[in-house]
Design a protein around this motif. Structure first.
Motif: not given
Length: 231
Positions: A1-2, A4-7, A105-107, A224-226
């Protein structure tokens, strides 16, 4: 499960980003020898890491993961001071990044995530370690085990990070290798990701039910995408 909505991504340090056990073990053993006590193999000291310097040296003096309640407080205080002096001299001698840490981390940073560190290590050792391992400038916030009145598994450091980044807990993810990280995240009502390779006292981290559990740091990129900009 992806996820999402994280900063904001909050990372533990020892056992998550860095294998620091060789240098910690060296400083523990130098301290024990200083007090005419027998040193221990690095493999033993590894199982004592994760709850901060005071607990680590108390375990060393006890010769066990469970601290001996009969230990003299004066001895513990004196040994802690000696340990911190020894560790300051070798904080990054043999410590090394776990595989894929820097590139990942850089990505993540390039994707737009903001990164912070929440560790139980005394704060003064964190920047020299990051500098020595080529991670300087990647993290916006560093909270050590002595930065606040409480440390993990208490949620205060996580709440403090949320306030500093000006985000809510549900916009953050806590990432670490031990139950302290997962329990702190649960107490803060924050998502968590566990890593199986670090220092968790030979305990299966799955029993604490992180949202995800990985054996390689670069697996973070699979969930950790989108990233979305805040409304």
């Amino acid at each position: 499960m992806i996820i999402v909505n994280k900063q904001v991504l909050l990372f533990d340090l020892d056992g998550t980003l860095v294998d620091s056990a060789p240098d910690l073990a060296a400083a523990v053993n130098q301290t024990l020898i200083h007090f005419d006590r027998e040193p221990f193999p690095e493999t033993t000291v590894r199982n004592w890491v994760g709850n901060g310097a005071l607990t680590l040296i108390s375990r060393g003096l006890s010769g066990d993961k469970n601290v001996d309640p009969r230990l003299s407080q004066t001895l513990v205080d004196d040994a802690l001071a000696v340990f911190l002096d020894f560790y300051e001299q070798c904080v990054c001698d043999k410590s090394k990044l776990y595989p894929n840490v820097k590139d990942t981390l850089l990505a993540l940073k390039a994707q737009g995530y903001r990164l912070g560190i929440i560790t139980n290590k005394p704060e003064k050792f964190v920047a020299p370690m990051l500098d020595g391992l080529g991670l300087a400038g990647i993290f916006e916030l560093i909270l050590g085990g002595d930065s606040l009145a409480e440390r993990k598994p208490h949620p205060l450091p996580l709440f403090t990070a949320c306030k500093w980044f000006e985000v809510s807990a549900d916009q953050c993810v806590m990432i670490g290798d031990s139950k302290n990280d997962i329990l702190a995240a649960k107490a803060a009502k924050m998502d968590s990701i566990g890593l199986t390779y670090g220092y968790n006292y030979d305990e299966d981290l799955a029993i604490h039910q992180p949202n995800h559990l990985f054996s390689d740091f670069n697996e973070l990129l699979s969930v950790l995408k989108d990233i979305q900009e805040p409304a």
